[in-house]
Design a protein around this motif. Structure first.
Motif, mmCIF file in Angstrom:
data_model
loop_
_atom_site.group_PDB
_atom_site.id
_atom_site.type_symbol
_atom_site.label_atom_id
_atom_site.label_comp_id
_atom_site.label_asym_id
_atom_site.label_seq_id
_atom_site.Cartn_x
_atom_site.Cartn_y
_atom_site.Cartn_z
ATOM 1 N N ALA A 174 -7.740 6.414 16.563
ATOM 2 C CA ALA A 174 -8.623 6.183 15.414
ATOM 3 C C ALA A 174 -8.113 7.021 14.252
ATOM 4 N N VAL A 175 -8.425 6.567 13.054
ATOM 5 C CA VAL A 175 -7.996 7.292 11.868
ATOM 6 C C VAL A 175 -9.062 7.125 10.794
ATOM 7 N N ARG A 176 -9.299 8.195 10.036
ATOM 8 C CA ARG A 176 -10.181 8.112 8.876
ATOM 9 C C ARG A 176 -9.325 8.341 7.639
ATOM 10 N N PHE A 177 -9.338 7.398 6.745
ATOM 11 C CA PHE A 177 -8.483 7.503 5.569
ATOM 12 C C PHE A 177 -9.310 7.520 4.293
ATOM 13 N N GLY A 178 -8.746 8.115 3.264
ATOM 14 C CA GLY A 178 -9.381 8.152 1.962
ATOM 15 C C GLY A 178 -8.882 7.014 1.093
ATOM 16 N N HIS A 179 -9.803 6.316 0.443
ATOM 17 C CA HIS A 179 -9.479 5.228 -0.494
ATOM 18 C C HIS A 179 -10.215 5.499 -1.805
ATOM 19 N N PRO A 180 -10.014 4.679 -2.830
ATOM 20 C CA PRO A 180 -10.615 5.009 -4.131
ATOM 21 C C PRO A 180 -12.127 5.182 -4.131
ATOM 22 N N SER A 181 -12.844 4.501 -3.238
ATOM 23 C CA SER A 181 -14.301 4.598 -3.228
ATOM 24 C C SER A 181 -14.837 5.626 -2.246
ATOM 25 N N GLY A 182 -13.974 6.179 -1.399
ATOM 26 C CA GLY A 182 -14.455 7.143 -0.415
ATOM 27 C C GLY A 182 -13.595 7.144 0.832
ATOM 28 N N ALA A 194 0.847 -1.193 0.000
ATOM 29 C CA ALA A 194 0.000 0.000 0.000
ATOM 30 C C ALA A 194 0.880 1.239 0.000
ATOM 31 N N PHE A 195 0.318 2.349 -0.498
ATOM 32 C CA PHE A 195 1.065 3.597 -0.446
ATOM 33 C C PHE A 195 0.213 4.681 0.197
ATOM 34 N N VAL A 196 0.897 5.568 0.943
ATOM 35 C CA VAL A 196 0.211 6.548 1.770
ATOM 36 C C VAL A 196 0.656 7.964 1.425
ATOM 37 N N ALA A 197 -0.192 8.926 1.745
ATOM 38 C CA ALA A 197 0.126 10.344 1.529
ATOM 39 C C ALA A 197 -0.680 11.176 2.502
ATOM 40 N N LYS A 198 -0.255 12.413 2.685
ATOM 41 C CA LYS A 198 -0.990 13.335 3.539
ATOM 42 C C LYS A 198 -2.335 13.670 2.885
ATOM 43 N N PRO A 199 -3.290 14.185 3.662
ATOM 44 C CA PRO A 199 -4.636 14.454 3.124
ATOM 45 C C PRO A 199 -4.621 15.389 1.927
ATOM 46 N N ALA A 200 -5.475 15.085 0.968
ATOM 47 C CA ALA A 200 -5.691 15.930 -0.205
ATOM 48 C C ALA A 200 -7.080 15.629 -0.744
ATOM 49 N N GLY A 201 -7.674 16.576 -1.417
ATOM 50 C CA GLY A 201 -8.986 16.356 -1.990
ATOM 51 C C GLY A 201 -8.926 15.569 -3.284
ATOM 52 N N TYR A 202 -9.972 14.800 -3.561
ATOM 53 C CA TYR A 202 -10.067 14.048 -4.809
ATOM 54 C C TYR A 202 -11.519 13.657 -5.032
ATOM 55 N N THR A 203 -11.801 13.163 -6.208
ATOM 56 C CA THR A 203 -13.135 12.659 -6.530
ATOM 57 C C THR A 203 -13.104 11.149 -6.517
ATOM 58 N N ALA A 252 -17.231 13.735 -3.830
ATOM 59 C CA ALA A 252 -16.076 14.573 -3.535
ATOM 60 C C ALA A 252 -15.575 14.287 -2.127
ATOM 61 N N VAL A 253 -14.290 14.009 -2.009
ATOM 62 C CA VAL A 253 -13.643 13.825 -0.715
ATOM 63 C C VAL A 253 -12.703 15.008 -0.530
ATOM 64 N N THR A 254 -12.870 15.756 0.553
ATOM 65 C CA THR A 254 -12.006 16.909 0.800
ATOM 66 C C THR A 254 -10.896 16.524 1.771
ATOM 67 N N ALA A 255 -9.838 17.320 1.763
ATOM 68 C CA ALA A 255 -8.722 17.046 2.676
ATOM 69 C C ALA A 255 -9.195 17.082 4.123
ATOM 70 N N GLY A 256 -10.192 17.897 4.410
ATOM 71 C CA GLY A 256 -10.702 17.990 5.774
ATOM 72 C C GLY A 256 -11.512 16.777 6.216
ATOM 73 N N ASP A 257 -11.900 15.936 5.259
ATOM 74 C CA ASP A 257 -12.702 14.744 5.596
ATOM 75 C C ASP A 257 -11.852 13.610 6.145
#
Length: 396
Positions: A347-355, A280-289, A295-300
């Motif tokens: 706890a952590v909330r992470f962004g993945h391709p579906s949300g 797996a690869f990781v990165a700091k928060p960023a917005g994406y669709t 829409a997933v925002t960096a704040g999410d």
């Protein structure tokens, strides 16, 4: 010309989390397939429709992705403190093998509901209304999972309002507790970090020397930074799965990580062990669709994570990899923890391709080694079809 008639085997086709699989009770399998070995593997390959050189699994129950090429065998548990034994088989799509080396965290959500509905849990332990607590022994990795299954009018509740990114329709929430998820098998020697480090320099010929967090929790996983391999962490499946050179690089990272973690003795063994480890690869928060258009925002989110399963970028996130993400995020200094901003967290909330997905974990240092008592996340599950699956009688 002589031919072999088809036989039929009681089976249930279920969705669990963002995966689907064919579920069996051990007692319902043909006698030759009730024990591990070639007959069992051959039967499950035929059920799913593998190996398929066309990559479509048209002649079986699989749907040509790692998320839908799965099988589960369940039986009453004789182990104290457990209700059901759960064995997971990841079926290769184009190769003739079943990988038994790890768990499926997504299908874990369907184990409790199936076990209750199929008489594998003592009726005295199942309330007519409320929440049934099903104690599951995950036989692949020797770990306990506790499933909290909602019950209504004496039946498993499958419909509800719980929404899970990567699943189209809402359903009832099933909370899962992965107890002591750091692996103790596969040469890990009981260490959550088999190398003894939260970050290592992993040398991968043809790719370079990468900073990597290699962890045994939920499922063995190799984490690298997205920018170190030319990505942002916001990628969707099409950006990677059609790139043969990229997939080859990921497989090289996975194979060398497996060797470093002690999961294999030679690089050649990685080819027949596709299910583990994950990369797996990781990165700091960023917005994406997301793939749904959401829409997933960096704040999410706290960080971005993309993971590969069976050689392809996963459409959402494997449940077991989510456990690894939560555990690594709770451990200061890992690449996952640093991408999420560092420091202590439960706890952590992470962004993945579906949300997005939230997972919790509690880590602590004991005699200089990091340990985690449990990881917690919510999924959902639903029966899609039940009855019999048919296979030619000479298929196993």
């Amino acid at each position: 010309m002589p031919h072999s008639a088809q036989i039929k085997i009681p089976a249930t086709y279920m969705r669990g989390g963002t995966s689907k699989g064919v579920f069996f009770r051990l007692q319902d399998l043909p006698e030759a397939a009730q024990v591990p070995g070639k007959a069992r593997d051959a039967l499950l390959l035929r059920v799913i429709g593998s190996p398929d050189p066309y990559g479509k699994q048209i002649d079986g129950m699989g749907a040509a992705t790692s998320s839908t090429s799965k099988t589960v065998i369940l039986s009453k548990s004789s182990r104290p403190g457990h209700d059901v034994d759960y064995l997971f088989g990841q079926v290769s799509i184009d190769q003739p093998f079943v990988d038994w080396s790890g768990n499926c965290g997504n299908l874990s959500a369907a184990v409790g509901p199936f076990a209750i509905s199929n008489g594998l849990v003592d009726a005295a332990r199942v309330p007519r209304d409320g929440v049934a607590v099903v104690r599951i022994w995950q036989a692949n990795i020797g770990k306990t999972i506790v499933a909290h299954v909602p019950m209504t009018d004496g039946a498993v509740q499958e419909t509800g309002e719980f929404e899970l990114d990567g699943v189209t329709f809402p359903a009832a929430e099933v909370q899962l507790e992965f107890m002591d998820p750091a692996a103790e098998e596969d040469g890990a020697g009981g260490a959550m970090f088999p190398t003894g480090n939260v970050v290592d320099a992993l040398e991968v010929p043809g790719v370079g020397t990468l900073q990597a967090t290699m962890i045994n929790a939920g499922i063995p996983t190799v984490f690298v930074n997205a920018d170190a391999i030319g990505y942002t962490g916001t990628e969707l499946q099409d950006a990677i799965n059609g790139d043969a050179a990229a997939l080859a690089r990921f497989e090289a990272i996975r194979a060398h990580g497996a060797l470093r973690m002690g999961l294999i003795r030679t690089l050649d063994e990685a080819a027949s062990r596709q299910h583990t480890p994950k990369v797996a690869f990781v990165a700091k928060p960023a917005g994406y669709t997301a793939s749904s258009g959401k829409a997933v925002t960096a704040g999410d989110i706290d960080l971005l994570v993309r993971a590969l399963s069976m050689g392809k970028l996963h459409h959402a996130m494997m449940g077991t990899a989510a456990v690894a993400i939560g555990t690594a995020a709770a451990t200061p200094g890992t690449l996952v923890n640093l991408a999420a901003g560092g420091g202590a967290r439960e706890a952590v909330r992470f962004g993945h391709p579906s949300g997005t997905l939230r997972v919790g974990a509690q880590a602590q240092q004991v005699e200089g080694e990091w340990q985690v008592t449990k990881a917690v996340m919510s999924r959902s599950a639903r029966v899609l079809m039940e009855g019999w699956v048919r296979v030619p009688g000479d298929a196993f």
